[in-house]
Each structure stands twice: as C-alpha cells, then as structure tokens.
Design a protein around this motif. Structure first.
Motif, short mmCIF file in Angstrom:
data_model
loop_
_atom_site.label_atom_id
_atom_site.label_comp_id
_atom_site.label_asym_id
_atom_site.label_seq_id
_atom_site.Cartn_x
_atom_site.Cartn_y
_atom_site.Cartn_z
N HIS A 46 41.94 98.11 10.99
CA HIS A 46 40.80 97.34 11.52
C HIS A 46 40.20 98.07 12.73
CE1 HIS A 46 41.41 93.72 9.10
NE2 HIS A 46 42.71 93.87 9.32
N ASP A 47 41.09 98.50 13.61
CA ASP A 47 40.62 99.19 14.82
C ASP A 47 39.94 100.51 14.46
OD1 ASP A 47 41.50 97.20 16.47
OD2 ASP A 47 43.47 98.11 16.80
N LEU A 48 40.51 101.20 13.47
CA LEU A 48 39.94 102.48 13.08
C LEU A 48 38.51 102.30 12.56
CD1 LEU A 48 40.46 105.53 12.65
CD2 LEU A 48 41.22 104.99 10.35
N LEU A 49 38.33 101.32 11.67
CA LEU A 49 36.99 101.08 11.13
C LEU A 49 36.03 100.64 12.23
CD1 LEU A 49 35.06 100.94 8.72
CD2 LEU A 49 35.85 98.63 8.28
N ALA A 50 36.50 99.73 13.09
CA ALA A 50 35.64 99.25 14.19
C ALA A 50 35.26 100.43 15.10
CB ALA A 50 36.36 98.18 14.99
N ALA A 51 36.22 101.31 15.36
CA ALA A 51 35.94 102.46 16.23
C ALA A 51 34.95 103.41 15.57
CB ALA A 51 37.25 103.18 16.55
N VAL A 52 35.09 103.60 14.26
CA VAL A 52 34.16 104.49 13.55
C VAL A 52 32.74 103.92 13.60
CG1 VAL A 52 33.53 105.37 11.25
CG2 VAL A 52 35.90 105.53 12.04
N LEU A 53 32.63 102.62 13.32
CA LEU A 53 31.29 101.99 13.35
C LEU A 53 30.71 102.03 14.77
CD1 LEU A 53 31.80 98.84 11.06
CD2 LEU A 53 30.52 100.92 10.53
N MET A 69 26.56 96.87 19.28
CA MET A 69 27.63 97.42 18.42
C MET A 69 28.60 98.28 19.23
SD MET A 69 25.69 98.56 14.93
CE MET A 69 27.17 99.14 14.11
N THR A 70 28.04 99.09 20.11
CA THR A 70 28.89 99.99 20.91
C THR A 70 29.83 99.16 21.78
OG1 THR A 70 27.05 101.55 20.92
CG2 THR A 70 28.85 101.99 22.46
N LEU A 71 29.29 98.14 22.42
CA LEU A 71 30.10 97.29 23.30
C LEU A 71 31.19 96.56 22.49
CD1 LEU A 71 27.37 95.75 25.63
CD2 LEU A 71 29.13 97.40 26.26
N ALA A 72 30.82 96.09 21.31
CA ALA A 72 31.78 95.35 20.49
C ALA A 72 32.95 96.23 20.04
CB ALA A 72 31.08 94.74 19.27
N ALA A 73 32.71 97.54 19.98
CA ALA A 73 33.77 98.45 19.50
C ALA A 73 34.71 98.91 20.61
CB ALA A 73 33.14 99.65 18.82
N ILE A 74 34.35 98.63 21.87
CA ILE A 74 35.17 99.13 22.98
C ILE A 74 36.64 98.67 22.89
CG2 ILE A 74 35.51 98.98 25.50
CD1 ILE A 74 32.46 99.27 25.77
N PRO A 75 36.92 97.38 22.64
CA PRO A 75 38.33 96.98 22.53
C PRO A 75 39.09 97.76 21.45
CG PRO A 75 36.92 95.06 22.61
CD PRO A 75 36.02 96.22 22.48
N ALA A 76 38.40 98.07 20.34
CA ALA A 76 39.05 98.82 19.26
C ALA A 76 39.38 100.24 19.72
CB ALA A 76 38.15 98.86 18.03
N TRP A 77 38.45 100.86 20.44
CA TRP A 77 38.72 102.22 20.97
C TRP A 77 39.94 102.19 21.89
CZ3 TRP A 77 32.89 102.99 22.28
CH2 TRP A 77 32.22 103.46 21.16
N VAL A 78 39.94 101.17 22.76
CA VAL A 78 41.05 101.08 23.72
C VAL A 78 42.37 100.95 22.98
CG1 VAL A 78 42.06 99.63 25.55
CG2 VAL A 78 39.61 100.13 25.56
N ARG A 79 42.39 100.07 21.96
CA ARG A 79 43.64 99.86 21.21
C ARG A 79 44.03 101.06 20.37
NH1 ARG A 79 41.74 94.81 20.52
NH2 ARG A 79 40.96 95.33 18.47
N LEU A 80 43.03 101.84 19.94
CA LEU A 80 43.38 103.05 19.19
C LEU A 80 44.06 104.07 20.11
CD1 LEU A 80 40.58 104.09 16.68
CD2 LEU A 80 42.92 103.46 16.19
N GLN A 93 34.57 92.14 14.94
CA GLN A 93 34.15 92.70 13.64
C GLN A 93 32.84 92.05 13.20
OE1 GLN A 93 37.28 91.61 14.30
NE2 GLN A 93 38.81 92.71 13.10
N GLY A 94 32.75 90.73 13.43
CA GLY A 94 31.54 90.00 13.05
C GLY A 94 30.32 90.53 13.79
N ILE A 95 30.49 90.79 15.09
CA ILE A 95 29.36 91.32 15.88
C ILE A 95 28.98 92.72 15.39
CG2 ILE A 95 28.65 92.04 18.20
CD1 ILE A 95 30.45 89.80 19.30
N LEU A 96 30.01 93.53 15.11
CA LEU A 96 29.74 94.89 14.61
C LEU A 96 28.96 94.85 13.29
CD1 LEU A 96 33.04 96.87 15.26
CD2 LEU A 96 30.75 97.62 15.86
N LEU A 97 29.38 93.96 12.40
CA LEU A 97 28.70 93.89 11.10
C LEU A 97 27.28 93.33 11.23
CD1 LEU A 97 31.45 92.81 8.58
CD2 LEU A 97 30.55 95.06 9.06
N LEU A 98 27.13 92.34 12.09
CA LEU A 98 25.78 91.82 12.32
C LEU A 98 24.89 92.93 12.87
CD1 LEU A 98 23.84 89.34 12.55
CD2 LEU A 98 24.62 89.11 14.89
#
Lengths: 164, 501
Positions: free
Chosen positions: A12-19, A57-68, B166-171
C-alpha cells in the motif's frame, strides 16, 4: 472487506509513494507541461486547478514515504497470500497482442485467436469451449460491430503486405 | 406538467426504449447474479454501444443494468451465500438459512418483492423530490455549485476513511486525469507531453471501461470456481403463492424503500449502507427481532427494498445538481455529458420530456426485472455455473474491441488497457476505486466552477465564504471531515486510519 494483515502490507505504501512521487514530478514540471500563454490572470488560467490537485496528491503521499523509509516494526510486504499474478499477466499480454492483432491481422482472426489461446492457457480443453465458443463470440462481435453498428474497421496490414 | 408526463410516458413506451431497457435489465440481472462482475462492468461494457442511440434510449439501457444488477444480486446470495453484488450480503443473512431449511422460494419471493417495492417507492419519491431540490438549486451560482460538488466528493472520500490517504490520492489522480488534454476555456494544451493523441484528453469511456471492464475481469482470472452443486430450485419459476407470505411485511417494505432512497440520495453512502440500515430498522421494529439472522423473509425483504431504492435515490442529486453519489451514477453523468446534456436545476425545466421518460423507464425496469426473474428464476440462477475465467476473457475482449471501435484508434484501447492494469492493482489492494471515477467525472465541473467563482471574486477565494449557501456547504464539508475523524480517534479507530496512507 480488507483484513488487518492486508491493510498493513507495505505494498500500500509503495503504491501510494509511487503515485505521490509521480504527482510531485508533475507538480514540479507543470509550468512546462501546461501552456499558460494568454491574457488571463492566473486564477482564471489552466494551471491553477492542476496545481491544487497535484499538491493535494503529494501531501497525501507524505505518510507513505515516511513509512517506506522508516517501516513500522510489524510491517511486511505480504499482501493477500495469492502470490504473483502470473496468469493475469499472461492473459493481459495476450489481450495486448490481440489489440495489436486488430490492426495487423484483422478483427475476426484477432478475436478468435485471443479466445482460443487464452481459454487453452486457462485450462479449458473441451471442443465446445475451445472451438464453438470462440467462433460464436467472434461471429457475434463481427455482426454487432460491423453490421449492426456499421463500424468500419481498417483493412488489416497483413492484407496490404500480401497484396504487395 | 401533465402534458410533459404524458409525453414522457409515450417516449418511454416506444419500441426502441422498451427494447433498450429490457436488454439493459437482462444484462443487469445476469451481471448482478454473477459474483465478481456486478452492474458496473455491465454498464461500462455497454457504454460504447450507447453512442449510436438517442440519449433517453441510451440512459434507459444503462438504468436497466443499474437496477437489474441489484435485482439479480439477491439470487446467489440466497441460494449460495455468495452475494452477486456487495449490498446483497445482507440478504444472505436470512436468505441462506431459509434455503437451508428448504424455503428458498420464500426467501426469493421476499427478496424479489422487496426489490420491486423498493424500486417503485423510490421512483415515486424521485418524482416528487427532484423538482423541490431543483427549485432550491435554481438559486445556485458557481460558488454554490463548487461547494456542493466539494461536499459530495468529501462525503465519498470520508465514506472510505479507513483508507483516507489512498482515497485522497485516487480522487486527486482522477481529477488530474480530467485536466489532461486541451483546456476548454483557454484552448491551452495540458500534460500532453508533446503528443497529439493526448490532446483529446483521457475520456471517461476508456477510463471506466479499462478500470472495470478490463481491471475487474483481470481479477476474475485468478478467482476460484464457485461450488454450485448444492444449489437447487424445485421449479423453473417463482412460487407466486409465497409472495403473499412476503406481502405481510408491507410496512417493512415501505420503510425500507424510504430509507434506501434517502441513503442513495447522499453521495458516498451507497447500496451496502442502504441494505444495512433498512435491515437494522426492520429488526428494531419487528415483534420477533430474534428471528433476524436465523432466516426470516422480512430480513430479505428489508435488505433488498433498501438496496434497490438506491438507483432512483441516486438520480435525485445527479439530475438536480449534476453530482453523482457513486461510481454507477458517475457513469450515467458521463452519458449525459457525452450527449451534450448537463444535469442541474435547469435540466428539469429544459428537458422535461427526457426527465419524465427516465422516471417512467425506471418504473418499467422494476416491473420487467421482477417479471424476468420471477418467470425464469432457475435459468437465471444457473448462470452462476459459468466459469468466471471463461466470462473474464470474453468480457475483456469485448471491452477492448468496443473501445477501439468508437474511433478505431489504438490509443483509446491502449488507455483502456493501462487503466485495466491500474484498476486490477487498485481492486486487488481494495483501494476505494470509486474516488478515482468521481475525480474523472467531476473534474471538469469542479475546475470550471472554481475558475468561474474566482473570476467573480476577482481572484479572492473568500467568495466561497461570503455567500450564505456556499458558506453553509463549506461548513458542512468541514463537519463531515472533522466529526467522523474525531469520533474515530475517540473510539480508538483513529489509530488505524492514521497508520495507513
């Protein structure tokens, strides 16, 4: 419903970080990717909305980057125990080949060929499923698209090649 | 009004419309019965075929799939405890125990009567409520529309708040997809990366067809074969005498239909919540609540009435505000815009015949779906015996051929395949894919309204706070975000939500 181990997978984190990474890259390069020439002020222009969206999108991915970078102790790469999607990848490859086939060998051969090969690969062995079904489905596709909807499909390239 | 209603009924009864909605209903029942496929796949596969149809005929066909899917979903839920559509899970709570007791016909009668009744009640509410909401929405300007759309999108995101990031990213991804191509207002190319193909943008049809027609079926390739040996029905048709048993619960039927319609009206809530809420309300009101979960027809009836009231309920914000509540109505919005029709308060004034045709079409769809399932119950139930893998390869082939056929451009089909891969990944990870669809569909509207609002306010974003309706909607949006997160944190669930991105 997602189970707890599935939810804690690092996939999940990997995909979020990629996006998020993709969004950050697009955000940084957006002034070059959006033509902003024109008399409009910025707020009326074509750049404001993509900037808001990509920043979000960039802001939403920050937690995923941190966890990665700093994975929690109980996190694993395990997802759902279904393994690598080899069958899916092969069928997808066949689908892409069928798509190319539409241009190269034409609608009929491409559809029938895809169905026969994909069904055989997925373990179907009876003549009904390997012969009758592909023929019937291909006929249906041809009748619906070419005759009922009147859609013109370009002449297959193979015909041009054979014709010299 | 009566003239428009009569003309609408006349248009709905034309041969083309009847054939279209009957075909759509048939497809809907079939895809609803097949676990893992569902009405969304049926709708997106039929989407390219609707281009050659008149808007009312096209919409009737897709509405047939929408409603028919909910009718069909109950059958495998009752006979095999395998819901055809997610919302039918609740139906299986009582339906399967009834089947085990040899009372499958009673369960199916209750479910079908519930679906039918819920559908009809919701159409009646739609007919009366839509003009009222449209009247309110008539005073909306761009800031109000933007705030309303933001509120709707926020509800959808917060409905899946256990995967909030994930929801925010997809939106965001969906909204970004909507910006690719030539900007309508300034004719400036955006994110085309120097290619000509990208200038046409990422159209909703290849995106949705890819996400569901290809993505969902790629997932089906990995699915196991359903065990259907125990599935048995004593007769080909529904046992109509059992309808009388179910009809005893008419109060539950009306209550569930009303609950389902109002749940469907709210963006992001969806049919699962409608089923659950109707079921719980029926249980609370019942004289024998202990029977629920052990096999009572009342449970099947309540659940199905609730979920089948959702399609008409979802049409209310769609028609009056142009805001879809979930992925299925988002696709319907796409069909409206493809045909140059923009839902909103003026739609009811400008296109009364179309609206009345749609109202009556939903009414007819409910009758046709009921009759189809009641008369051919066993043949429909036997559909679950078809191998999901065989279905998968056929559906994905039809999906890519149909998208290629729209413009005979490989680029569109390539977009569908790319979206299929993305859809497969998102579905396998169980990310809320509805957010992506909402983003793609609502992106253009949100952007245009934002830019118009900022133009009205000379670039000052305070414009949204100076108008009472938009201010109220912004406050509501904030509450929708803050209150559930606060509650989750207080209940300890906040830790889970915070962990995942």
């Amino acid at each position: 419903m997602t189970t707890a181990p599935e939810k804690n997978s690092r996939v999940h984190d990997l995909l979020a970080a990629v996006l998020g990474g993709m969004a950050a890259l697009l955000l940084a390069t957006s002034p070059w990717n959006v033509d902003t020439e024109g008399p409009d002020p910025f707020y009326k222009g074509p750049l404001i909305f993509p900037l808001i969206v990509l920043s979000m999108m960039t802001l939403a991915a920050i937690p995923a980057w941190v966890r990665l970078l700093r994975p929690p102790q109980d996190s694993t790469w395990h997802l759902d125990g279904r393994g690598l999607p080899v069958k899916t990848a092969v069928v997808l490859g066949l689908l892409i080949a069928a798509l190319m086939g539409l241009v190269v060998i034409g609608l009929e051969a491409s559809c029938a060929g895809f169905l026969v090969v994909a069904l055989y690969y997925l373990g179907r062995r009876g003549w009904v499923q390997l012969v009758v079904m592909p023929v019937v489905v291909t006929l249906l596709i041809v009748v619906v698209f070419k005759y009922l909807l009147g859609i013109f499909f370009p002449t297959p390239l193979i015909m041009d090649w054979m014709g010299g | 009004m009566w003239h428009n209603l009569a003309v609408g009924i006349g248009a709905a009864m034309t041969l083309a419309n009847l054939a279209s909605l009957t075909f759509g209903t048939l497809v809907g029942i079939v895809v609803g019965i097949l676990p893992g496929i569902g009405p969304m796949v049926g709708m997106v596969v039929l989407l390219p075929f609707t281009f050659s149809l008149a808007p009312d005929v096209a919409l009737s066909m897709l509405l047939g799939v929408f409603c028919g899917g909910y009718f069909g979903g109950a059958v495998p839920a009752i006979l095999m405890r395998t819901p055809g559509v997610p919302s039918s899970l609740v139906t299986s709570f009582d339906g399967f125990p009834l089947t085990q007791r040899g009372e499958a016909q009673t369960a199916l009668s209750a479910a079908l009567l519930g679906s039918f009744g819920g559908g009809i009640i919701s159409v009646v509410i739609l007919v009366f409520l839509a003009p009222l909401l449209a009247h309110v929405a008539a005073s909306f300007g761009s800031p109000e529309y933007f705030a309303a759309a933001l509120f709707g999108v926020t509800l959808v995101v917060m409905a899946n708040r256990d995967m909030l990031m994930q929801g925010i990213l997809l939106l965001g991804l969906g909204l970004w997809f909507s910006t690719v191509g030539i900007d309508g207002a300034t004719l400036s190319p955006r994110f085309c990366f120097g290619t000509l193909f990208m200038q046409n943008g990422l159209h909703i049809v290849p995106v949705c067809l890819g996400l569901f027609g290809v993505g969902q079926t790629l997932l089906l390739v990995e699915s196991r074969i359903l065990l259907t040996e125990k599935m048995n029905l004593a007769r080909n048709t529904l046992d109509f005498s059992r309808l009388l048993v179910a009809a005893k619960y008419w109060k539950t039927l009306i209550r569930s239909g009303i609950i389902g319609t109002f749940v469907g009206l709210l963006p992001g809530t969806g049919s699962i919540l409608a089923s659950f809420m109707s079921y719980e309300a029926a249980k609370r009101a019942s004289k024998h609540p202990e029977d629920f979960g052990r096999g009572t027809p009342e449970g099947c009836l309540a659940s199905e009435a609730g979920n089948n009231a959702v399609p008409a309920g979802a049409m209310i914000p769609l028609l009056t505000l142009g805001i879809p509540g979930e992925a299925l109505s988002a696709v319907l919005l796409g069909v409206f815009t493809i045909n140059g029709i923009y839902p909103g308060p003026l739609l009811l004034v400008k296109q009364p015949v179309l609206i009345n045709t749609l109202y009556f079409s939903i009414f007819l769809i409910n009758i046709i779906a009921f009759l189809m399932l009641a008369l051919w119950l066993r043949p429909f139930a036997m559909i679950v015996r078809v191998s999901p893998r065989v279905l998968a390869v056929n559906i994905m082939l039809i999906s890519v051929v149909s998208i290629y056929a729209v413009n005979t451009r490989l680029f569109d089909a390539a977009v569908a395949v790319f979206m299929g891969v993305l859809g497969y990944i998102l579905l396998r990870l169980k990310w809320p894919i509805v957010n992506l669809v909402m983003g793609v569909v609502l992106g253009e509207m949100l952007e245009n309204r934002l830019r118009e609002s900022l133009s009205i306010g000379d670039g000052n974003p305070l414009i949204f706070f100076t108008r009472p309706i938009s201010l109220a909607l912004i406050v509501l949006t904030l509450l929708v975000v803050v209150v559930p997160l606060y509650r989750d944190r207080r209940n300890g669930r906040g830790q889970i939500a915070g962990k995942r991105a």
